[in-house]
Write a protein that holds these residues in place. Structure first.
Motif, PDB file in Angstrom:
ATOM      1  N   ALA A 105       6.896  -0.020   8.109  1.00 11.12           N
ATOM      2  CA  ALA A 105       7.035   0.005   6.658  1.00 11.12           C
ATOM      3  C   ALA A 105       5.719  -0.383   5.983  1.00 11.12           C
ATOM      4  N   THR A 106       5.562   0.052   4.736  1.00 10.95           N
ATOM      5  CA  THR A 106       4.331  -0.234   3.987  1.00 10.95           C
ATOM      6  C   THR A 106       4.173  -1.722   3.668  1.00 10.95           C
ATOM      7  N   ASN A 107       5.251  -2.491   3.766  1.00 12.37           N
ATOM      8  CA  ASN A 107       5.154  -3.929   3.488  1.00 12.37           C
ATOM      9  C   ASN A 107       5.184  -4.762   4.765  1.00 12.37           C
ATOM     10  N   GLN A 108       5.049  -4.103   5.924  1.00 12.58           N
ATOM     11  CA  GLN A 108       5.053  -4.799   7.207  1.00 12.58           C
ATOM     12  C   GLN A 108       3.649  -4.912   7.784  1.00 12.58           C
ATOM     13  N   ASP A 109       3.502  -5.825   8.732  1.00  9.71           N
ATOM     14  CA  ASP A 109       2.244  -5.971   9.468  1.00  9.71           C
ATOM     15  C   ASP A 109       2.205  -4.889  10.556  1.00  9.71           C
ATOM     16  N   TYR A 110       1.396  -3.869  10.343  1.00  8.76           N
ATOM     17  CA  TYR A 110       1.382  -2.767  11.314  1.00  8.76           C
ATOM     18  C   TYR A 110       0.788  -3.186  12.652  1.00  8.76           C
ATOM     19  N   VAL A 111       0.031  -4.293  12.667  1.00 12.52           N
ATOM     20  CA  VAL A 111      -0.543  -4.786  13.922  1.00 12.52           C
ATOM     21  C   VAL A 111       0.575  -5.121  14.911  1.00 12.52           C
ATOM     22  N   ALA A 112       1.567  -5.862  14.438  1.00 15.90           N
ATOM     23  CA  ALA A 112       2.687  -6.223  15.300  1.00 15.90           C
ATOM     24  C   ALA A 112       3.447  -4.985  15.748  1.00 15.90           C
ATOM     25  N   GLY A 113       3.628  -4.038  14.833  1.00 21.10           N
ATOM     26  CA  GLY A 113       4.332  -2.810  15.171  1.00 21.10           C
ATOM     27  C   GLY A 113       3.622  -1.998  16.244  1.00 21.10           C
ATOM     28  N   LEU A 114       2.320  -1.859  16.124  1.00 22.47           N
ATOM     29  CA  LEU A 114       1.553  -1.102  17.124  1.00 22.47           C
ATOM     30  C   LEU A 114       1.515  -1.819  18.463  1.00 22.47           C
ATOM     31  N   MET A 115       1.402  -3.143  18.430  1.00 25.04           N
ATOM     32  CA  MET A 115       1.394  -3.911  19.676  1.00 25.04           C
ATOM     33  C   MET A 115       2.700  -3.699  20.436  1.00 25.04           C
ATOM     34  N   ALA A 116       3.821  -3.792  19.724  1.00 25.94           N
ATOM     35  CA  ALA A 116       5.121  -3.584  20.358  1.00 25.94           C
ATOM     36  C   ALA A 116       5.231  -2.164  20.892  1.00 25.94           C
ATOM     37  N   PHE A 117       4.692  -1.217  20.146  1.00 27.10           N
ATOM     38  CA  PHE A 117       4.726   0.187  20.557  1.00 27.10           C
ATOM     39  C   PHE A 117       3.933   0.391  21.838  1.00 27.10           C
ATOM     40  N   PHE A 118       2.704  -0.127  21.902  1.00 32.32           N
ATOM     41  CA  PHE A 118       1.883   0.005  23.107  1.00 32.32           C
ATOM     42  C   PHE A 118       2.558  -0.657  24.314  1.00 32.32           C
ATOM     43  N   GLN A 119       3.095  -1.846  24.095  1.00 32.65           N
ATOM     44  CA  GLN A 119       3.676  -2.608  25.216  1.00 32.65           C
ATOM     45  C   GLN A 119       4.973  -2.017  25.718  1.00 32.65           C
ATOM     46  N   SER A 120       5.625  -1.205  24.892  1.00 32.24           N
ATOM     47  CA  SER A 120       6.888  -0.601  25.304  1.00 32.24           C
ATOM     48  C   SER A 120       6.706   0.606  26.207  1.00 32.24           C
ATOM     49  N   ARG A 121       5.485   1.149  26.265  1.00 28.48           N
ATOM     50  CA  ARG A 121       5.232   2.341  27.078  1.00 28.48           C
ATOM     51  C   ARG A 121       5.090   1.973  28.552  1.00 28.48           C
ATOM     52  N   MET A 162       0.839  -1.198   0.000  1.00 29.17           N
ATOM     53  CA  MET A 162       0.000   0.000   0.000  1.00 29.17           C
ATOM     54  C   MET A 162       0.871   1.244   0.000  1.00 29.17           C
ATOM     55  N   THR A 163       0.247   2.399  -0.241  1.00 32.08           N
ATOM     56  CA  THR A 163       0.984   3.657  -0.152  1.00 32.08           C
ATOM     57  C   THR A 163       1.117   4.051   1.311  1.00 32.08           C
ATOM     58  N   LYS A 164       1.994   5.003   1.553  1.00 29.54           N
ATOM     59  CA  LYS A 164       2.147   5.495   2.926  1.00 29.54           C
ATOM     60  C   LYS A 164       0.856   6.144   3.410  1.00 29.54           C
ATOM     61  N   ARG A 165       0.151   6.818   2.529  1.00 30.57           N
ATOM     62  CA  ARG A 165      -1.118   7.468   2.894  1.00 30.57           C
ATOM     63  C   ARG A 165      -2.150   6.427   3.308  1.00 30.57           C
ATOM     64  N   ASP A 166      -2.222   5.311   2.594  1.00 30.19           N
ATOM     65  CA  ASP A 166      -3.160   4.237   2.956  1.00 30.19           C
ATOM     66  C   ASP A 166      -2.811   3.650   4.323  1.00 30.19           C
ATOM     67  N   LEU A 167      -1.515   3.454   4.553  1.00 31.37           N
ATOM     68  CA  LEU A 167      -1.073   2.905   5.836  1.00 31.37           C
ATOM     69  C   LEU A 167      -1.403   3.864   6.971  1.00 31.37           C
ATOM     70  N   LEU A 168      -1.170   5.150   6.759  1.00 31.08           N
ATOM     71  CA  LEU A 168      -1.504   6.156   7.772  1.00 31.08           C
ATOM     72  C   LEU A 168      -2.994   6.134   8.099  1.00 31.08           C
TER      73      LEU A 168
END
Length: 296
Positions: free
Chosen positions: A280-296, A99-105
């Motif tokens: 990244a646009t080719n990554q699973d953003y679910v995993a990225g957000l989960m790691a982000f939330f858990q790191s706080r 996807m594009t960066k805009r779609d991911l956002l």
């Protein structure tokens, strides 16, 4: 807007709603609550001192007036105000993968919005390019949330560039009460040496609000492939030039600039204790957000 275009937009909004609302309910709501709730405390009452109470919460005025020790009691703020600062500059239309960066956002913004709504928070949005394009004041409710998603998908900016600092300055001036703010951007807003141009604005905004950055990028932005002589156009400035991508010197210079930008951004975030995640646009953003939330 034509009927066909309206129908297509509604389909896109509905698709994002179905996917992200399910993710928010099943995965993110609890993580979001743990990560962002409890950051603010509000005064509740005054009561007599009990063994084990923190002496820093002593109410000395009441103690002096009544002749016995009293402490202030605080409770977690149950309702937050969440503001999404969303980069709608032309550089986010780029995408070479899923996807594009805009779609991911747009999808990440929708996930954050639904998670906030589930936790009974108000949600607002600030769309920016090299200026503030649109500000949607924080409110509750599904219809308000869907309006934000529609704007992210459909909005056409009047300007092409990127100025993260301008968005942060607007946030500082518009919301006097502390809020939780997410900056969603590719953060390609740096000088020729790769240094972020928005540090001064971030320093002020971070002193008033709880700010996090979600940086999106496309894998092709990290390095230039060797494909010979190509005409490259800057989507924001409109300038174009012929680039010899077969030159190792050219590829190395670009890779160095991007790496410098990465390191300078991370260093700046650490300096002001800013939480961030890079997706990244080719990554699973679910995993990225989960790691982000858990790191706080």
């Amino acid at each position: 807007m034509s009927q066909d275009r309206t129908t297509d937009l509604l389909k896109k909004v509905r698709k994002i709603e179905i996917r992200t609302r399910a993710l928010s309910h099943q995965i993110f709501a609890g993580e979001y609550h743990s990560a962002f709730k409890g950051k603010g405390m509000t005064f509740s009452e005054v009561r007599e001192y009990q063994w084990g109470d923190d002496v820093r919460n002593m109410d000395w005025n009441v103690t002096a007036r009544l002749g016995s020790p009293y402490v202030k009691v605080f409770e977690e703020e149950r309702e937050m105000t969440v503001v999404l600062l969303i980069d709608v500059s032309r550089s986010n239309l780029f995408g070479t993968s899923v996807m594009t960066k805009r779609d991911l956002l747009a999808e990440i913004a929708a996930v954050l919005s639904f998670s906030a709504i589930i936790n009974n928070d108000k949600v607002g949005a600030l769309l920016f390019s090299d200026k503030v394009e649109k500000f949607i004041p924080p409110k509750k409710g599904r219809s308000h949330l869907l309006r934000i998603i529609r704007e992210i998908i459909e909005f056409t900016p009047s300007s092409d560039g990127t100025d993260v600092g301008e968005a942060l300055r607007y946030l500082t001036g518009a919301l006097k009460k502390k809020c939780t703010a997410f900056v969603l951007s590719d953060l390609i807003d740096a000088d020729a040496q790769g240094n972020p141009r928005y540090e001064d604005a971030l320093k002020v905004a971070a002193g008033r609000h709880d700010i996090s950055f979600i940086r999106v990028y496309d894998p092709r932005e990290e390095s230039i492939p060797s494909v010979g002589l190509v005409n490259v156009k800057d989507s924001e400035s409109g300038q174009s030039a012929w680039v010899d991508t077969s030159s190792s010197r050219v590829r190395a210079a670009y890779a160095k600039w991007f790496d410098t930008l990465d390191k300078a951004t991370v260093k700046m975030f650490r300096k002001y204790s800013i939480d961030s995640v890079k997706i990244a646009t080719n990554q699973d953003y679910v995993a990225g957000l989960m790691a982000f939330f858990q790191s706080r």
